[in-house]
Write an enzyme that holds these catalytic residues in place. Sequence first.
Site, mmCIF file in Angstrom:
data_model
loop_
_atom_site.group_PDB
_atom_site.id
_atom_site.type_symbol
_atom_site.label_atom_id
_atom_site.label_comp_id
_atom_site.label_asym_id
_atom_site.label_seq_id
_atom_site.Cartn_x
_atom_site.Cartn_y
_atom_site.Cartn_z
ATOM 1 N N ASP A 65 0.847 -1.197 0.000
ATOM 2 C CA ASP A 65 0.000 0.000 0.000
ATOM 3 C C ASP A 65 0.882 1.246 0.000
ATOM 4 O OD1 ASP A 65 -2.871 1.156 0.683
ATOM 5 O OD2 ASP A 65 -1.430 2.224 1.934
ATOM 6 N N TYR A 70 2.673 9.886 0.031
ATOM 7 C CA TYR A 70 3.762 9.361 0.873
ATOM 8 C C TYR A 70 5.145 9.697 0.315
ATOM 9 C CZ TYR A 70 -0.082 6.447 2.726
ATOM 10 O OH TYR A 70 -1.271 5.990 3.246
ATOM 11 N N LYS A 99 -2.971 6.005 -4.247
ATOM 12 C CA LYS A 99 -4.146 6.840 -3.949
ATOM 13 C C LYS A 99 -4.030 8.223 -4.584
ATOM 14 C CE LYS A 99 -3.956 4.497 0.503
ATOM 15 N NZ LYS A 99 -2.569 4.495 0.997
ATOM 16 N N HIS A 132 -7.970 9.122 -1.907
ATOM 17 C CA HIS A 132 -7.319 9.053 -0.590
ATOM 18 C C HIS A 132 -8.237 9.550 0.536
ATOM 19 C CE1 HIS A 132 -3.011 9.152 1.264
ATOM 20 N NE2 HIS A 132 -3.888 8.770 2.161
HETATM 21 N N1 LIG Z 1 -5.755 5.799 3.621
HETATM 22 C C1 LIG Z 1 -5.251 6.532 4.583
HETATM 23 O O1 LIG Z 1 -5.632 7.685 4.814
HETATM 24 C C2 LIG Z 1 -4.164 5.950 5.452
HETATM 25 C C3 LIG Z 1 -3.857 6.572 6.665
HETATM 26 C C4 LIG Z 1 -2.879 5.977 7.465
HETATM 27 C C5 LIG Z 1 -2.233 4.821 7.053
HETATM 28 N N2 LIG Z 1 -2.527 4.268 5.840
HETATM 29 C C6 LIG Z 1 -1.819 3.049 5.358
HETATM 30 O O2 LIG Z 1 -1.914 2.047 6.366
HETATM 31 C C7 LIG Z 1 -0.605 1.580 6.691
HETATM 32 C C8 LIG Z 1 -0.559 1.075 8.123
HETATM 33 O O3 LIG Z 1 -0.903 2.078 9.052
HETATM 34 P P1 LIG Z 1 0.170 2.867 9.939
HETATM 35 O O4 LIG Z 1 1.509 2.842 9.303
HETATM 36 O O5 LIG Z 1 -0.440 4.195 10.224
HETATM 37 O O6 LIG Z 1 0.173 2.094 11.332
HETATM 38 P P2 LIG Z 1 0.372 0.577 11.834
HETATM 39 O O7 LIG Z 1 0.609 -0.334 10.705
HETATM 40 O O8 LIG Z 1 -0.754 0.325 12.765
HETATM 41 O O9 LIG Z 1 1.663 0.694 12.750
HETATM 42 C C9 LIG Z 1 2.944 0.944 12.230
HETATM 43 C C10 LIG Z 1 3.896 1.129 13.414
HETATM 44 O O10 LIG Z 1 3.896 -0.036 14.228
HETATM 45 C C11 LIG Z 1 5.208 -0.601 14.321
HETATM 46 N N3 LIG Z 1 4.989 -2.054 14.255
HETATM 47 C C12 LIG Z 1 4.689 -2.797 13.158
HETATM 48 N N4 LIG Z 1 4.489 -4.077 13.484
HETATM 49 C C13 LIG Z 1 4.667 -4.159 14.825
HETATM 50 C C14 LIG Z 1 4.608 -5.234 15.753
HETATM 51 N N5 LIG Z 1 4.313 -6.470 15.367
HETATM 52 N N6 LIG Z 1 4.847 -4.961 17.053
HETATM 53 C C15 LIG Z 1 5.142 -3.709 17.472
HETATM 54 N N7 LIG Z 1 5.227 -2.659 16.629
HETATM 55 C C16 LIG Z 1 4.986 -2.873 15.313
HETATM 56 C C17 LIG Z 1 5.981 -0.013 13.164
HETATM 57 O O11 LIG Z 1 7.343 0.181 13.494
HETATM 58 P P3 LIG Z 1 8.572 -0.491 12.639
HETATM 59 O O12 LIG Z 1 8.431 -0.056 11.206
HETATM 60 O O13 LIG Z 1 9.774 0.066 13.320
HETATM 61 O O14 LIG Z 1 8.413 -1.968 12.829
HETATM 62 C C18 LIG Z 1 5.317 1.358 12.994
HETATM 63 O O15 LIG Z 1 5.867 2.280 13.907
HETATM 64 C C19 LIG Z 1 0.258 2.821 6.412
HETATM 65 O O16 LIG Z 1 1.626 2.518 6.392
HETATM 66 C C20 LIG Z 1 -0.334 3.278 5.105
HETATM 67 O O17 LIG Z 1 0.138 2.460 4.053
HETATM 68 C C21 LIG Z 1 -3.508 4.798 5.037
#
Ligand SMILES: NC(=O)c1ccc[n+]([C@@H]2O[C@H](COP(=O)([O-])OP(=O)(O)OC[C@H]3O[C@@H](n4cnc5c(N)ncnc54)[C@H](OP(=O)(O)O)[C@@H]3O)[C@@H](O)[C@H]2O)c1
Length: 326
Positions: A65, A70, A99, A132
């Site tokens: 994704d 980004y 997006k 998005h």
């Molecule tokens: N459509 C939208 O508006 C929108 C908004 C927000 C996000 N997104 C998408 O959704 C994806 C995921 O959401 P997100 O990045 O906000 O948050 P997330 O996936 O909930 O969390 C990512 C964070 O958690 C850590 N992490 C990952 N796996 C872990 C585990 N097993 N144990 C402990 N910590 C862990 C990562 O650190 P490390 O990398 O250091 O492991 C990072 O700091 C984004 O990257 C993006 O692609 C879309």
Amino acid sequence: MVFMITCLIGFMLFKASPRSGIVKLVQLNNGHYIPAIGLGTWTMDDKEAREAIKMAVKIGYRHVDTAWRYHNEKGVGQALKDLILDKVIARNDIFITTKVWNTFHGRELAVQAIKESLANLGLDYLDLALIHWPTGFKAGTDDIYPRKSDGSIMPSDFSLIDTWKGMEDLFRQGLAKSIGVSNFNIKQLQRVLNEASIKPSVNQFETHPFLAQQELVDFCHNNSIAVIAYSPLRQADKELLNNPVLKNIALKYNKTVAQVALRWQIDRNVIIIAKSSRKERQMENINIFDFKLEDQEIKQITALNQNNRLIDIPGIQNHPEYPFDN
Ligand SMILES: NC(=O)c1ccc[n+]([C@@H]2O[C@H](COP(=O)([O-])OP(=O)(O)OC[C@H]3O[C@@H](n4cnc5c(N)ncnc54)[C@H](OP(=O)(O)O)[C@@H]3O)[C@@H](O)[C@H]2O)c1
């Protein structure tokens, strides 16, 4: 890379690599399949995305994704190019989402935006293109957050329906195999469904145990729209990762709290995109297809809901399409 595809009552499973185990595939409303877990890339720069995706694909991820916003589409594209050149995967083995950013709302701008993303990615089609946010911003100011002097965002001149028509155009042109939306609420989805020639295949929005969004999940599923959960770990929120209910369930299955939070989504038919740049965590997050939560446990986790939202954009709260009031 050997793929083992098995059909199992209503969904498919594939074995991507010996280390990843079996990953569920979810069928979209247009017949295409999406792997139930993808790698999120928000906050990765080009270099980090290139390395993280190569690592993830070798572990077994087949879904990435990204977004124009980004600023890492070139890094994602480099990773794909490396993996294809090294014959680790072929283009059609991997599901790529990007997006349309808020300053590209409108029928023609949306198509142009996706063409720019495809050029950044070095691809000739996307697996999924999303709007998005429902909140279009004023186009053509050179500012990706164009603001008035009071700090509020200047809205786009185009309606959501204009932008959706652009999504349909790019689908018809073969630029994306599936199209969808992100951060849309029920009323916005209903308006798109009323006007659409091609229904959205996906709504991607924030959900995790502290923001279950069950009503929105049910609305999507009742209308054959797949749900993709973003921030499924609430960005590694300490309170979430130390939650006693999740910890107890994790203990029972000999899994981590993160794995239980992710598996809860799979067990309520929600696709997840979790971001990690670390190999151990990428492996941890994908190793959730060898256990299943009981109905009672799914209910217990859903009951942890606090409507606790993490993601918002400053200055959009007075936007006519602000999605989070209802
Ligand atoms: N459509 C939208 O508006 C929108 C908004 C927000 C996000 N997104 C998408 O959704 C994806 C995921 O959401 P997100 O990045 O906000 O948050 P997330 O996936 O909930 O969390 C990512 C964070 O958690 C850590 N992490 C990952 N796996 C872990 C585990 N097993 N144990 C402990 N910590 C862990 C990562 O650190 P490390 O990398 O250091 O492991 C990072 O700091 C984004 O990257 C993006 O692609 C879309």
